[in-house]
Motif scaffolding. Structure first.
Motif, mmCIF file in Angstrom:
data_model
loop_
_atom_site.group_PDB
_atom_site.id
_atom_site.type_symbol
_atom_site.label_atom_id
_atom_site.label_comp_id
_atom_site.label_asym_id
_atom_site.label_seq_id
_atom_site.Cartn_x
_atom_site.Cartn_y
_atom_site.Cartn_z
ATOM 1 N N THR A 122 12.730 -26.212 -13.353
ATOM 2 C CA THR A 122 11.703 -25.709 -14.274
ATOM 3 C C THR A 122 12.085 -24.293 -14.679
ATOM 4 O OG1 THR A 122 10.344 -24.746 -12.534
ATOM 5 C CG2 THR A 122 9.887 -27.028 -13.102
ATOM 6 N N SER A 123 11.521 -23.838 -15.795
ATOM 7 C CA SER A 123 11.765 -22.448 -16.181
ATOM 8 C C SER A 123 10.921 -21.512 -15.327
ATOM 9 C CB SER A 123 11.463 -22.235 -17.665
ATOM 10 O OG SER A 123 10.108 -22.528 -17.925
ATOM 11 N N SER A 124 9.783 -22.006 -14.840
ATOM 12 C CA SER A 124 8.913 -21.219 -13.969
ATOM 13 C C SER A 124 8.148 -22.169 -13.069
ATOM 14 C CB SER A 124 7.928 -20.393 -14.798
ATOM 15 O OG SER A 124 6.970 -19.791 -13.962
ATOM 16 N N SER A 125 7.937 -21.794 -11.830
ATOM 17 C CA SER A 125 7.155 -22.642 -10.938
ATOM 18 C C SER A 125 5.667 -22.306 -11.013
ATOM 19 C CB SER A 125 7.657 -22.506 -9.501
ATOM 20 O OG SER A 125 7.578 -21.156 -9.096
ATOM 21 N N ARG A 126 5.299 -21.385 -11.877
ATOM 22 C CA ARG A 126 3.889 -21.033 -12.102
ATOM 23 C C ARG A 126 3.457 -21.518 -13.467
ATOM 24 N NH1 ARG A 126 1.338 -18.219 -8.444
ATOM 25 N NH2 ARG A 126 2.528 -17.276 -6.786
ATOM 26 N N VAL A 132 3.265 -26.790 -16.193
ATOM 27 C CA VAL A 132 4.642 -26.557 -15.777
ATOM 28 C C VAL A 132 5.415 -27.793 -16.223
ATOM 29 C CG1 VAL A 132 6.225 -26.314 -13.832
ATOM 30 C CG2 VAL A 132 4.035 -25.140 -13.787
ATOM 31 N N VAL A 133 6.497 -27.579 -16.954
ATOM 32 C CA VAL A 133 7.337 -28.688 -17.424
ATOM 33 C C VAL A 133 8.703 -28.539 -16.778
ATOM 34 C CG1 VAL A 133 8.379 -29.803 -19.435
ATOM 35 C CG2 VAL A 133 6.105 -28.770 -19.619
ATOM 36 N N GLY A 134 9.218 -29.647 -16.250
ATOM 37 C CA GLY A 134 10.525 -29.611 -15.613
ATOM 38 C C GLY A 134 11.332 -30.847 -15.936
ATOM 39 N N THR A 135 12.597 -30.808 -15.540
ATOM 40 C CA THR A 135 13.528 -31.900 -15.813
ATOM 41 C C THR A 135 14.081 -32.437 -14.505
ATOM 42 O OG1 THR A 135 14.127 -30.829 -17.888
ATOM 43 C CG2 THR A 135 15.616 -32.522 -17.073
ATOM 44 N N PHE A 136 14.044 -33.760 -14.355
ATOM 45 C CA PHE A 136 14.573 -34.415 -13.162
ATOM 46 C C PHE A 136 16.001 -34.866 -13.439
ATOM 47 C CE2 PHE A 136 15.459 -38.310 -10.782
ATOM 48 C CZ PHE A 136 15.312 -37.835 -9.489
ATOM 49 N N VAL A 137 16.889 -34.584 -12.497
ATOM 50 C CA VAL A 137 18.281 -35.029 -12.578
ATOM 51 C C VAL A 137 18.558 -35.841 -11.321
ATOM 52 C CG1 VAL A 137 20.696 -34.317 -12.712
ATOM 53 C CG2 VAL A 137 18.938 -32.977 -13.898
ATOM 54 N N ALA A 138 18.932 -37.103 -11.505
ATOM 55 C CA ALA A 138 19.204 -37.979 -10.362
ATOM 56 C C ALA A 138 20.497 -37.568 -9.679
ATOM 57 C CB ALA A 138 19.305 -39.428 -10.826
#
Length: 172
Positions: A122-126, A132-138
């Motif tokens: 994520t760009s920030s965990s807050r 909060v938007v994040g990207t999952f990488v397997a």
């Protein structure tokens, strides 16, 4: 088959341009009474203004189940999507929204993520704007089918997102 110009097509969808502006029913090719055409335009305007006013003062809200309240903050958590199906090379985005009891977004709340495999960035965990938007990488282990999960936690509330990783199929 030759392309038909729009005036030759018959469509069940009424529009505010073209024939409807002139009070013309495109389905039966008969003029609409002015009162019906006016009513359709007014209903469209009313629906548009209601849709706009419903989101004033708030960012886009996630649909789905609300988890919480958290302790001690009293926050509610929404996660989208709850399940993901992906090829191991894809990088799906996941969104966690934190809101108060009235549904308003809450700023600067810590959200932690624990993946069962791979990474989640994520760009920030807050929260910013309540999300909060994040990207999952397997993990780059193999192309074998498996199910991974990601736990998103806000204070004492944890939400598990299931991620089905399927083999890539080429040459179909």
């Amino acid at each position: 088959m030759p392309l038909l110009p729009a005036v030759d097509l018959v469509s069940p969808i009424l529009t505010i341009s073209g024939n409807l502006v002139h009070g013309y029913n495109m389905i039966s090719a008969k003029p609409l009474p002015p009162f019906v055409a006016g009513m359709l335009v007014c209903l469209g305007w009313l629906a548009w203004s209601v849709a706009l006013s419903a989101s004033q003062g708030r960012g886009p809200q996630l649909s789905g189940h609300r988890y919480g309240p958290t302790t001690p903050g009293g926050y509610y958590v929404r996660v989208e999507p709850r399940t993901v199906t992906m090829v191991h090379t894809q990088r799906p985005q996941l969104t966690v929204a934190v809101e108060n009891a009235t549904g308003q977004p809450v700023e600067d709340v810590l959200v932690t993520f624990t993946p069962s495999e791979g990474t989640f960035t994520t760009s920030s965990s807050r929260t910013r704007g309540g999300t909060v938007v994040g990207t999952f990488v397997a993990a780059a282990s193999s192309d074998s089918p498996r199910t991974a999960f990601l736990v998103a936690a806000v204070e004492d509330v944890e939400v598990t997102i299931f991620i089905d990783i399927v083999p890539a199929v080429f040459g179909r």
